[in-house]
Scaffold this motif. Structure first.
Motif, PDB file in Angstrom:
ATOM      1  N   LEU A 127       0.831  -1.199   0.000  1.00  0.00           N
ATOM      2  CA  LEU A 127       0.000   0.000   0.000  1.00  0.00           C
ATOM      3  C   LEU A 127       0.866   1.249   0.000  1.00  0.00           C
ATOM      4  CD1 LEU A 127      -2.898   1.217   0.280  1.00  0.00           C
ATOM      5  CD2 LEU A 127      -2.487   1.244   2.747  1.00  0.00           C
ATOM      6  N   ARG A 128       1.878   1.268   0.845  1.00  0.00           N
ATOM      7  CA  ARG A 128       2.767   2.427   0.931  1.00  0.00           C
ATOM      8  C   ARG A 128       3.408   2.734  -0.417  1.00  0.00           C
ATOM      9  NH1 ARG A 128       7.382   1.270   4.848  1.00  0.00           N
ATOM     10  NH2 ARG A 128       5.771   1.405   6.441  1.00  0.00           N
ATOM     11  N   ALA A 129       3.813   1.678  -1.121  1.00  0.00           N
ATOM     12  CA  ALA A 129       4.469   1.866  -2.414  1.00  0.00           C
ATOM     13  C   ALA A 129       3.506   2.355  -3.483  1.00  0.00           C
ATOM     14  CB  ALA A 129       5.117   0.562  -2.856  1.00  0.00           C
ATOM     15  N   ALA A 130       2.197   2.093  -3.304  1.00  0.00           N
ATOM     16  CA  ALA A 130       1.221   2.407  -4.345  1.00  0.00           C
ATOM     17  C   ALA A 130       0.567   3.773  -4.198  1.00  0.00           C
ATOM     18  CB  ALA A 130       0.137   1.335  -4.365  1.00  0.00           C
ATOM     19  N   LEU A 131       0.774   4.437  -3.066  1.00  0.00           N
ATOM     20  CA  LEU A 131       0.090   5.703  -2.801  1.00  0.00           C
ATOM     21  C   LEU A 131       0.948   6.902  -3.205  1.00  0.00           C
ATOM     22  CD1 LEU A 131      -1.408   5.008   0.750  1.00  0.00           C
ATOM     23  CD2 LEU A 131      -2.579   4.880  -1.466  1.00  0.00           C
ATOM     24  N   PRO A 132       0.307   8.035  -3.514  1.00  0.00           N
ATOM     25  CA  PRO A 132       1.082   9.260  -3.703  1.00  0.00           C
ATOM     26  C   PRO A 132       1.793   9.642  -2.409  1.00  0.00           C
ATOM     27  CG  PRO A 132      -1.287   9.682  -3.862  1.00  0.00           C
ATOM     28  CD  PRO A 132      -1.125   8.220  -3.690  1.00  0.00           C
ATOM     29  N   ARG A 133       2.966  10.253  -2.528  1.00  0.00           N
ATOM     30  CA  ARG A 133       3.779  10.550  -1.352  1.00  0.00           C
ATOM     31  C   ARG A 133       4.358  11.948  -1.429  1.00  0.00           C
ATOM     32  NH1 ARG A 133       5.670   6.333   1.703  1.00  0.00           N
ATOM     33  NH2 ARG A 133       7.531   7.466   2.297  1.00  0.00           N
ATOM     34  N   THR A 134       4.616  12.500  -0.256  1.00  0.00           N
ATOM     35  CA  THR A 134       5.491  13.647  -0.127  1.00  0.00           C
ATOM     36  C   THR A 134       6.439  13.341   1.021  1.00  0.00           C
ATOM     37  OG1 THR A 134       5.647  16.026   0.326  1.00  0.00           O
ATOM     38  CG2 THR A 134       3.759  14.861   1.286  1.00  0.00           C
ATOM     39  N   GLY A 135       7.719  13.194   0.728  1.00  0.00           N
ATOM     40  CA  GLY A 135       8.663  12.775   1.752  1.00  0.00           C
ATOM     41  C   GLY A 135       8.295  11.405   2.286  1.00  0.00           C
ATOM     42  N   ARG A 136       8.128  11.301   3.595  1.00  0.00           N
ATOM     43  CA  ARG A 136       7.777  10.026   4.232  1.00  0.00           C
ATOM     44  C   ARG A 136       6.284   9.921   4.527  1.00  0.00           C
ATOM     45  NH1 ARG A 136      11.991   8.727   9.037  1.00  0.00           N
ATOM     46  NH2 ARG A 136      10.957   6.692   8.847  1.00  0.00           N
ATOM     47  N   VAL A 137       5.489  10.791   3.927  1.00  0.00           N
ATOM     48  CA  VAL A 137       4.039  10.784   4.124  1.00  0.00           C
ATOM     49  C   VAL A 137       3.360  10.169   2.906  1.00  0.00           C
ATOM     50  CG1 VAL A 137       1.970  12.156   4.553  1.00  0.00           C
ATOM     51  CG2 VAL A 137       4.154  12.848   5.572  1.00  0.00           C
ATOM     52  N   SER A 138       2.661   9.049   3.099  1.00  0.00           N
ATOM     53  CA  SER A 138       1.820   8.447   2.059  1.00  0.00           C
ATOM     54  C   SER A 138       0.394   8.938   2.264  1.00  0.00           C
ATOM     55  CB  SER A 138       1.847   6.920   2.144  1.00  0.00           C
ATOM     56  OG  SER A 138       3.164   6.429   2.057  1.00  0.00           O
ATOM     57  N   ILE A 139      -0.315   9.206   1.176  1.00  0.00           N
ATOM     58  CA  ILE A 139      -1.630   9.844   1.266  1.00  0.00           C
ATOM     59  C   ILE A 139      -2.658   8.992   0.542  1.00  0.00           C
ATOM     60  CG2 ILE A 139      -2.971  11.915   0.721  1.00  0.00           C
ATOM     61  CD1 ILE A 139       0.081  13.140   0.434  1.00  0.00           C
ATOM     62  N   ILE A 140      -3.756   8.670   1.225  1.00  0.00           N
ATOM     63  CA  ILE A 140      -4.883   8.006   0.598  1.00  0.00           C
ATOM     64  C   ILE A 140      -6.097   8.921   0.722  1.00  0.00           C
ATOM     65  CG2 ILE A 140      -5.286   6.697   2.733  1.00  0.00           C
ATOM     66  CD1 ILE A 140      -6.283   5.579  -0.809  1.00  0.00           C
ATOM     67  N   GLY A 141      -6.678   9.268  -0.413  1.00  0.00           N
ATOM     68  CA  GLY A 141      -7.814  10.181  -0.422  1.00  0.00           C
ATOM     69  C   GLY A 141      -8.692   9.919  -1.628  1.00  0.00           C
ATOM     70  N   PRO A 142      -9.741  10.722  -1.797  1.00  0.00           N
ATOM     71  CA  PRO A 142     -10.661  10.517  -2.917  1.00  0.00           C
ATOM     72  C   PRO A 142     -10.056  10.928  -4.247  1.00  0.00           C
ATOM     73  CG  PRO A 142     -11.251  12.495  -1.702  1.00  0.00           C
ATOM     74  CD  PRO A 142     -10.140  11.842  -0.940  1.00  0.00           C
ATOM     75  N   ALA A 143     -10.533  10.311  -5.301  1.00  0.00           N
ATOM     76  CA  ALA A 143     -10.194  10.773  -6.643  1.00  0.00           C
ATOM     77  C   ALA A 143     -10.911  12.107  -6.877  1.00  0.00           C
ATOM     78  CB  ALA A 143     -10.623   9.738  -7.690  1.00  0.00           C
ATOM     79  N   ARG A 144     -10.344  12.938  -7.701  1.00  0.00           N
ATOM     80  CA  ARG A 144     -10.932  14.249  -7.954  1.00  0.00           C
ATOM     81  C   ARG A 144     -12.350  14.104  -8.503  1.00  0.00           C
ATOM     82  NH1 ARG A 144      -9.325  17.139  -5.001  1.00  0.00           N
ATOM     83  NH2 ARG A 144      -7.186  16.662  -5.530  1.00  0.00           N
ATOM     84  N   ASP A 145     -13.283  14.804  -7.882  1.00  0.00           N
ATOM     85  CA  ASP A 145     -14.701  14.840  -8.260  1.00  0.00           C
ATOM     86  C   ASP A 145     -15.436  13.528  -7.996  1.00  0.00           C
ATOM     87  OD1 ASP A 145     -14.413  17.486  -9.168  1.00  0.00           O
ATOM     88  OD2 ASP A 145     -13.807  16.810 -11.163  1.00  0.00           O
ATOM     89  N   ASP A 146     -14.814  12.561  -7.349  1.00  0.00           N
ATOM     90  CA  ASP A 146     -15.497  11.311  -7.023  1.00  0.00           C
ATOM     91  C   ASP A 146     -16.377  11.515  -5.796  1.00  0.00           C
ATOM     92  OD1 ASP A 146     -15.879   8.353  -7.254  1.00  0.00           O
ATOM     93  OD2 ASP A 146     -15.019   8.436  -5.239  1.00  0.00           O
ATOM     94  N   VAL A 147     -17.628  11.102  -5.883  1.00  0.00           N
ATOM     95  CA  VAL A 147     -18.562  11.275  -4.769  1.00  0.00           C
ATOM     96  C   VAL A 147     -19.070   9.926  -4.248  1.00  0.00           C
ATOM     97  CG1 VAL A 147     -19.284  13.574  -5.489  1.00  0.00           C
ATOM     98  CG2 VAL A 147     -20.494  11.576  -6.392  1.00  0.00           C
ATOM     99  N   THR A 148     -18.427   8.836  -4.626  1.00  0.00           N
ATOM    100  CA  THR A 148     -18.829   7.512  -4.144  1.00  0.00           C
ATOM    101  C   THR A 148     -18.573   7.395  -2.649  1.00  0.00           C
ATOM    102  OG1 THR A 148     -18.192   6.591  -6.282  1.00  0.00           O
ATOM    103  CG2 THR A 148     -18.535   5.034  -4.469  1.00  0.00           C
ATOM    104  N   PRO A 149     -19.567   6.994  -1.851  1.00  0.00           N
ATOM    105  CA  PRO A 149     -19.339   6.857  -0.405  1.00  0.00           C
ATOM    106  C   PRO A 149     -18.213   5.884  -0.109  1.00  0.00           C
ATOM    107  CG  PRO A 149     -21.688   6.728  -0.920  1.00  0.00           C
ATOM    108  CD  PRO A 149     -20.959   6.681  -2.232  1.00  0.00           C
ATOM    109  N   LEU A 150     -17.442   6.178   0.917  1.00  0.00           N
ATOM    110  CA  LEU A 150     -16.361   5.284   1.314  1.00  0.00           C
ATOM    111  C   LEU A 150     -16.926   3.992   1.889  1.00  0.00           C
ATOM    112  CD1 LEU A 150     -13.855   7.722   3.072  1.00  0.00           C
ATOM    113  CD2 LEU A 150     -13.805   6.860   0.722  1.00  0.00           C
ATOM    114  N   ARG A 151     -16.268   2.884   1.573  1.00  0.00           N
ATOM    115  CA  ARG A 151     -16.644   1.598   2.155  1.00  0.00           C
ATOM    116  C   ARG A 151     -15.927   1.430   3.493  1.00  0.00           C
ATOM    117  NH1 ARG A 151     -18.506  -2.794  -1.222  1.00  0.00           N
ATOM    118  NH2 ARG A 151     -17.550  -4.090   0.379  1.00  0.00           N
ATOM    119  N   PRO A 152     -16.661   1.214   4.570  1.00  0.00           N
ATOM    120  CA  PRO A 152     -16.012   1.059   5.881  1.00  0.00           C
ATOM    121  C   PRO A 152     -14.977  -0.066   5.901  1.00  0.00           C
ATOM    122  CG  PRO A 152     -18.379   1.335   6.147  1.00  0.00           C
ATOM    123  CD  PRO A 152     -18.127   1.185   4.671  1.00  0.00           C
TER     124      PRO A 152
END
Length: 346
Positions: free
Chosen positions: A187-212
């Motif tokens: 997961l860490r390798a697949a996410l966008p990063r800045t330095g040592r911070v990996s970020i998981i967030g919504p795709a731009r303009d995506d309004v699909t509810p998050l799956r718990p």
């Protein structure tokens, strides 16, 4: 509280388990298998029976050490179901109490603790929760790998705030937790990063509810791989928000210092946080002269600290993404959160 034995069994087994807990120095806590995630993640050991395992199959908590299956008879189906959650033994009670006592004693030996997790909630719109979450992640990354979770579906996105919105990597629609387990390093390798911070967030303009199940699988992947988890929860109650708050070591509620903000923050705390361990961060100044301590007393959440606005912060974020100043007010507030995370995580 020390070592805790979480009991998820029929009441007929409680007396047997209480004797075993007393013999090994555990505090016994009886839980509900359909809503036990908070205690499941924190207990030193967990005892489950067959009916509890059936309910846990729907909840799908992460595998954990220190799990035992108990029963009054030899239920092989129960033992097998327990193995799928990482159970380290099965015991028939009361006949095998001495063996269970031995296993509980072994579980008390020190083990590597998962990395800490903090959930950040805005008391009202515009409180600055996303900015503080990003600042906490950047601050924590000075010494640790960090997983920054953006679960605020009403926000602009922490990737935009950090200036990495164009970075390649997975967003929420491309991640699934249906299998129950996600590899932390993958997961860490697949996410966008800045330095040592990996970020998981919504795709731009995506309004699909998050799956718990996806949100919780991502949290578990980060924690078990050693990442500090910082979650921007948003202000909407729901299964994903509840799961993030239950998983976190504590919750940070962020508010400004106006009368209207205080009223909104009180409602948000009641709706979303309840009796979970939480602290308040107040962003000044107050138009009516309210002190941070006054705000905390009115909201009913213990004060962690306050900070003043930082000049040209919004302009800097738009130009190059959030970059912290060594002695800036936002940096100081983020350090306060990180200090509590290091010293108070449970």
């Amino acid at each position: 509280m020390g070592d805790v034995l979480l009991v998820l069994t029929d009441s007929d087994l409680h007396a047997d388990l209480a004797r075993c807990a007393a013999a090994t120095g555990y505090t016994l806590v009886v839980g509900d298998p359909s809503s036990c995630r908070h205690d499941w993640l924190r207990a030193t050991a967990v005892a489950v029976d067959g009916p509890a395992l059936e309910l846990l199959a729907g909840v799908r908590p992460p595998r954990r050490p220190g799990l035992v299956v108990v029963g009054a008879g030899d239920d092989r189906r129960g033992w097998q179901a327990g193995m799928s959650l990482g159970a380290q033994g099965g015991f028939i009670l009361p006949a095998e109490e001495s063996a269970l006592v031995g296993a509980l004693s072994e579980f008390r030996r020190p083990a590597r603790r998962p990395a800490g997790a903090v959930a950040i909630v805005g008391g009202h719109g515009g409180a600055g929760a996303s900015t503080l979450a990003a600042a906490v992640a950047l601050t924590a990354s000075a010494s640790d790998d960090v997983l920054l979770i953006d679960a605020d579906q009403s926000g602009s996105g922490v990737d935009l705030l950090l200036g990495v919105e164009d970075e390649a990597g997975l967003r929420w629609p491309e991640v699934t937790g249906e299998t129950g387990v996600i590899s932390g390093p993958a997961l860490r390798a697949a996410l966008p990063r800045t330095g040592r911070v990996s970020i998981i967030g919504p795709a731009r303009d995506d309004v699909t509810p998050l799956r718990p199940d996806t949100v919780l699988a991502v949290v578990d992947a980060g924690r078990t791989s050693g990442d500090v988890v910082v979650a921007d929860v948003g202000r909407e109650p729901g299964p994903s928000a509840s799961g993030l708050i239950d998983t976190a070591d504590f919750v940070v509620l962020v508010t400004t210092a106006s009368v209207h903000a205080v009223a909104s923050a009180r409602r948000t705390a009641a709706r979303m946080i309840g009796d979970r361990d939480s602290v308040l961060v107040v962003r000044g100044p107050s138009p009516g002269g309210l002190r941070a301590r006054d705000v905390a007393d009115a909201v009913g959440v213990p004060l962690l600290g306050g900070y003043r606005p930082e000049r040209a912060l919004a302009k800097r974020c738009e130009a190059s993404g959030l970059r912290l100043r060594r002695r800036g007010p936002l940096t100081s507030a983020a350090r306060d959160v990180c200090s509590r995370l290091r010293g108070g995580a449970r």
